[in-house]
Design a protein around this motif. Structure first.
Motif, PDB file in Angstrom:
ATOM      1  N   ARG A 110      43.865 -44.981  -6.597  1.00 11.34           N
ATOM      2  CA  ARG A 110      43.368 -45.721  -5.593  1.00 11.34           C
ATOM      3  C   ARG A 110      43.270 -45.062  -4.148  1.00 11.34           C
ATOM      4  NH1 ARG A 110      47.622 -49.489  -6.372  1.00 11.34           N
ATOM      5  NH2 ARG A 110      47.125 -50.896  -7.853  1.00 11.34           N
ATOM      6  N   ALA A 111      44.388 -43.880  -4.113  1.00 10.62           N
ATOM      7  CA  ALA A 111      44.297 -42.994  -2.802  1.00 10.62           C
ATOM      8  C   ALA A 111      42.965 -42.015  -2.924  1.00 10.62           C
ATOM      9  CB  ALA A 111      45.694 -42.112  -3.032  1.00 10.62           C
ATOM     10  N   VAL A 112      42.577 -41.682  -4.154  1.00  7.88           N
ATOM     11  CA  VAL A 112      41.266 -40.855  -4.127  1.00  7.88           C
ATOM     12  C   VAL A 112      40.024 -41.705  -3.842  1.00  7.88           C
ATOM     13  CG1 VAL A 112      39.732 -39.802  -5.834  1.00  7.88           C
ATOM     14  CG2 VAL A 112      42.283 -39.303  -5.947  1.00  7.88           C
ATOM     15  N   GLU A 113      40.078 -43.057  -4.319  1.00  9.31           N
ATOM     16  CA  GLU A 113      39.024 -43.963  -3.781  1.00  9.31           C
ATOM     17  C   GLU A 113      39.042 -44.224  -2.434  1.00  9.31           C
ATOM     18  OE1 GLU A 113      36.780 -44.852  -5.730  1.00  9.31           O
ATOM     19  OE2 GLU A 113      37.379 -45.030  -7.824  1.00  9.31           O
ATOM     20  N   LYS A 114      40.267 -44.378  -1.828  1.00  9.34           N
ATOM     21  CA  LYS A 114      40.201 -44.434  -0.317  1.00  9.34           C
ATOM     22  C   LYS A 114      39.823 -43.422   0.530  1.00  9.34           C
ATOM     23  CE  LYS A 114      43.649 -45.531   3.426  1.00  9.34           C
ATOM     24  NZ  LYS A 114      44.844 -45.618   3.883  1.00  9.34           N
ATOM     25  N   LEU A 115      40.134 -42.290   0.074  1.00 10.38           N
ATOM     26  CA  LEU A 115      39.558 -40.848   0.746  1.00 10.38           C
ATOM     27  C   LEU A 115      38.059 -40.840   0.540  1.00 10.38           C
ATOM     28  CD1 LEU A 115      42.414 -38.432  -0.284  1.00 10.38           C
ATOM     29  CD2 LEU A 115      41.903 -39.392   1.710  1.00 10.38           C
ATOM     30  N   SER A 116      37.532 -40.963  -0.447  1.00  9.69           N
ATOM     31  CA  SER A 116      35.997 -41.097  -1.043  1.00  9.69           C
ATOM     32  C   SER A 116      35.386 -42.276   0.061  1.00  9.69           C
ATOM     33  CB  SER A 116      35.927 -41.599  -2.409  1.00  9.69           C
ATOM     34  OG  SER A 116      34.432 -41.715  -2.792  1.00  9.69           O
ATOM     35  N   GLY A 117      35.965 -43.271  -0.054  1.00 10.17           N
ATOM     36  CA  GLY A 117      35.472 -44.156   0.914  1.00 10.17           C
ATOM     37  C   GLY A 117      35.471 -43.773   2.365  1.00 10.17           C
ATOM     38  N   GLU A 118      36.368 -43.132   2.852  1.00  6.77           N
ATOM     39  CA  GLU A 118      36.335 -42.694   4.179  1.00  6.77           C
ATOM     40  C   GLU A 118      35.260 -41.671   4.363  1.00  6.77           C
ATOM     41  OE1 GLU A 118      40.563 -41.379   4.515  1.00  6.77           O
ATOM     42  OE2 GLU A 118      41.234 -43.430   4.970  1.00  6.77           O
ATOM     43  N   ARG A 119      35.101 -40.880   3.336  1.00  4.97           N
ATOM     44  CA  ARG A 119      34.093 -39.967   3.346  1.00  4.97           C
ATOM     45  C   ARG A 119      32.602 -40.351   3.789  1.00  4.97           C
ATOM     46  NH1 ARG A 119      34.251 -34.846  -0.715  1.00  4.97           N
ATOM     47  NH2 ARG A 119      36.012 -33.413   0.606  1.00  4.97           N
ATOM     48  N   ASN A 120      32.616 -41.368   2.820  1.00  2.34           N
ATOM     49  CA  ASN A 120      31.139 -42.138   2.821  1.00  2.34           C
ATOM     50  C   ASN A 120      30.961 -42.807   3.936  1.00  2.34           C
ATOM     51  OD1 ASN A 120      30.890 -41.194   0.306  1.00  2.34           O
ATOM     52  ND2 ASN A 120      31.498 -43.327  -0.753  1.00  2.34           N
ATOM     53  N   ALA A 121      32.078 -43.389   4.854  1.00  4.36           N
ATOM     54  CA  ALA A 121      31.860 -44.151   5.973  1.00  4.36           C
ATOM     55  C   ALA A 121      31.541 -42.976   7.068  1.00  4.36           C
ATOM     56  CB  ALA A 121      33.055 -44.908   6.192  1.00  4.36           C
ATOM     57  N   HIS A 122      32.250 -42.057   7.054  1.00  2.00           N
ATOM     58  CA  HIS A 122      32.183 -40.880   8.052  1.00  2.00           C
ATOM     59  C   HIS A 122      30.558 -40.403   8.067  1.00  2.00           C
ATOM     60  CE1 HIS A 122      32.895 -37.587  10.344  1.00  2.00           C
ATOM     61  NE2 HIS A 122      32.361 -36.642   9.742  1.00  2.00           N
ATOM     62  N   ALA A 123      30.185 -40.122   6.535  1.00  2.00           N
ATOM     63  CA  ALA A 123      28.793 -39.671   6.487  1.00  2.00           C
ATOM     64  C   ALA A 123      27.903 -40.590   7.049  1.00  2.00           C
ATOM     65  CB  ALA A 123      28.464 -39.206   4.973  1.00  2.00           C
TER      66      ALA A 123
END
Length: 218
Positions: free
Chosen positions: A194-207
């Motif tokens: 879940r922590a990985v998924e959260k970081l991935s989501g933050e990356r996508n949102a930033h992009a």
């Protein structure tokens, strides 16, 4: 039966009977288990990557930061191959994370296990050990000179002068950010995923926000 096959059986036994029983079974072998017996507790901390080279399980010279961490989301653990209690459980947890994340490991996500006993853990020994836990690409097992490993561990906040007394620790972070989360004790693999998924989501949102901002530039 060779030692690595034996260790594989031990690992599955630990998981089958539960972490609590594993700790009770080998209380004298690994003093760091006292920390493991407590509930895993995450904390955010700033890390630093030492400017040194290490060796992976294939004998390849690598830079932890440039070759493995850079631009990846990383799950990182600390083990040594002669440990028969805490370390197999930590490695099994990471193996479950790899299974849950599937094909993303090796593309967006990188798993890293660093030996805290570089004097004994050469690449071949790590390679043999990794076979018990690894289920695909994207997982690097690292060793190196004692000096290089020591400064690496110190920068990550994972150094212990007494190898047998190290506390179980898994780090999760984005290679583009110096602030990572430390998970002490035995952490549920689902929580790490879940922590990985959260970081991935933050990356996508930033992009996405960056792309929108660029579209509105005059």
């Amino acid at each position: 039966m060779n030692r690595f096959a034996h260790r594989g059986l031990l690992t599955f036994g630990l998981l089958a009977f539960g972490i609590g029983q594993a700790l009770a079974h080998s209380a004298d072998e690994h003093p760091g288990q006292e920390m493991a017996a407590k509930m895993a507790s995450p904390e955010t901390a700033r890390i630093k990557f030492a400017d040194v080279t290490l060796l992976d399980q294939n004998g390849k010279v690598v830079s932890l930061e440039k070759d493995l961490v850079s631009n990846n989301i990383v799950v990182m653990g600390f083990i040594y191959t002669s440990c028969t209690t805490v370390c197999p459980v930590v490695s099994s947890i990471m193996g479950k994370v790899q299974k849950q994340l599937g094909a993303r490991v090796g593309t967006e996500v990188q798993l890293v296990s660093i030996s805290i006993d570089p004097q004994r853990d050469d690449p071949q020994r790590l390679n043999d050990y990794a076979r018990t836990f690894q289920q695909g690409p994207g997982w690097s097992w690292l060793t190196g000179s004692p000096q290089s490993v020591t400064v690496t561990l110190m920068g990550l906040g994972a150094y212990s002068a007494d190898v047998e007394n190290h506390s179980p620790l898994i780090l999760v972070g984005d290679g583009n950010n110096r602030f990572w989360t430390r998970y002490y004790g035995f952490t549920d693999p689902t929580e790490l995923a879940r922590a990985v998924e959260k970081l991935s989501g933050e990356r996508n949102a930033h992009a996405k926000h960056t792309a929108i901002a660029m579209e509105h530039q005059p």
